[in-house]
Design an enzyme around this catalytic site. Structure first.
Site, short mmCIF file in Angstrom:
data_model
loop_
_atom_site.label_atom_id
_atom_site.label_comp_id
_atom_site.label_asym_id
_atom_site.label_seq_id
_atom_site.Cartn_x
_atom_site.Cartn_y
_atom_site.Cartn_z
N LEU A 44 0.92 -1.25 -0.03
CA LEU A 44 -0.04 0.14 -0.05
C LEU A 44 0.85 1.09 -0.12
O LEU A 44 2.01 1.18 0.69
CB LEU A 44 -0.85 -0.06 1.17
N GLY A 47 -1.58 6.33 -2.72
CA GLY A 47 -2.67 6.19 -3.65
C GLY A 47 -3.82 5.43 -3.06
O GLY A 47 -5.11 5.79 -2.95
N HIS A 48 -3.15 4.04 -2.39
CA HIS A 48 -4.30 3.17 -1.76
C HIS A 48 -5.03 3.98 -0.60
O HIS A 48 -6.07 3.97 -0.35
CB HIS A 48 -3.69 2.15 -1.40
N GLY A 158 -9.27 3.09 -8.20
CA GLY A 158 -8.53 4.30 -8.85
C GLY A 158 -8.44 4.44 -10.18
O GLY A 158 -8.49 3.63 -10.98
N LEU A 195 1.25 7.61 -8.75
CA LEU A 195 1.62 6.19 -7.70
C LEU A 195 1.42 5.24 -7.97
O LEU A 195 0.17 4.87 -8.39
CB LEU A 195 0.93 6.86 -6.33
N SER A 196 2.21 4.14 -7.79
CA SER A 196 1.74 2.82 -8.33
C SER A 196 2.94 1.92 -7.10
O SER A 196 4.13 2.33 -7.13
CB SER A 196 2.11 2.37 -9.77
#
Ligand code: PAF
Length: 292
Positions: A44, A47-48, A158, A195-196
């Site tokens: 995580l 973004g999460h 997302g 974000l990834s």
């Protein structure tokens, strides 16, 4: 005591089998308040956590699932290398006041004899569907299972995985699933990189070069919105990525924002989507493009 502090003091429940999950969900839902699900594959990041925050705005109870889904990885993809750090994830979710973490093992999700596949045609066929055969069948199958297991009222996804969101919306509409799907704008680092979890694979130099992807999409968007022909703007973006060392560039395509059909003229709300490999890491990104 603030609600955030109370949340931080109550341990997030971690469930690993369907009967215990059902009992925990029944207990949560006994007050009749909405339950929100944020499906993830873990590792995580902010973004999460923005999805979790958004979840809080949509329902009283928030559940997060962490399951690295083998069925959505191709034979040459990064399943075994995919980052897994459940203890750290659970601590983050606990401090965000998440009620329940659904973290089944592969055997609980796909017991011996599992033989069902959910396949959404049309919207899942181009773009990543073409570059990663079988990927969206894997996503649709596991998301259907997650929905049936957790039985949420709302689920948050997302927009970074824009095609995934479109596939899930199509599936939920087609199967009359009683779940509201909420799409959350892509969260970006200060310099603009989406974000990834896969950004963790990038070395320092690649992390800098990766910025070329959002920049190339942003430049193509500006050109198309100023009236430059779509084909020329896309070709420039692809050339730009290639010049920065992305290989292969799987696609940079302008699509209808809802159906994801490719567009050659900017005559309705559109989405510009790109996917390309930098070293060993495949990056994707997308932005809205609006006709004048
Ligand atoms: O977006 C993801 O992390 C995954 O594709 C999802 C939706 C959790 C399904 O495995």
């Amino acid at each position: 005591m603030s609600i955030a502090l109370i949340g931080a003091l109550i341990a997030v429940q971690i469930l690993r089998d369907v009967p215990s999950l059902r009992a925990a969900v029944d207990a949560l839902k006994s007050d009749g308040k909405p339950l929100v699900l944020v499906p993830t594959m873990g590792a995580l990041h902010d973004g999460h956590m923005a999805l979790v925050e958004e979840g809080r705005r949509h329902g009283r109870h928030v559940a997060v699932s962490i399951f690295v889904n083998p069925r959505q990885f191709g034979p040459n993809e990064d399943l075994s290398a995919y980052p897994r750090r459940e203890a750290k994830d659970a601590a983050l979710l606990q401090s965000a006041g998440v009620d329940l973490l659904w973290a089944p093992g592969v055997d609980a999700m796909y017991p011996t004899g599992f033989s069902t596949n959910i396949s959404v045609s049309g919207v899942s066929e181009g773009l990543d569907g073409a570059a990663r055969p079988g990927h969206f069948d894997g996503v649709a199958t596991v998301v259907t299972k997650l929905f049936n297991q957790v039985r949420p009222d709302v689920a948050i996804f997302g927009e970074k995985d824009y095609q995934q969101l479109a596939v899930i919306r199509r599936m939920v509409a087609d199967l009359d699933l009683p779940i509201e799907i909420v799409g959350m704008p892509t969260q970006r680092a200060e310099d603009g990189l989406a974000l990834s979890s896969r950004n963790a694979y990038l070395n320092e130099e690649e992390r800098q070069t990766a910025l070329a992807l959002p920049r190339a999409l942003g430049e193509a968007k500006r050109q198309m919105e100023k009236g430059e022909p779509v084909e020329a703007a896309l070709a420039k973006a692809i050339a730009n990525l290639t010049a920065h060392g992305f290989a292969p560039v799987d696609y940079v395509t302008l699509c209808d924002a809802a159906t994801l059909e490719p567009m050659t003229r900017l005559d309705r709300p559109a989405r510009l989507l790109g996917a390309a490999k930098l070293g060993k890491t495949r990056l994707i990104d997308n932005i809205a493009v609006d006709p004048a």
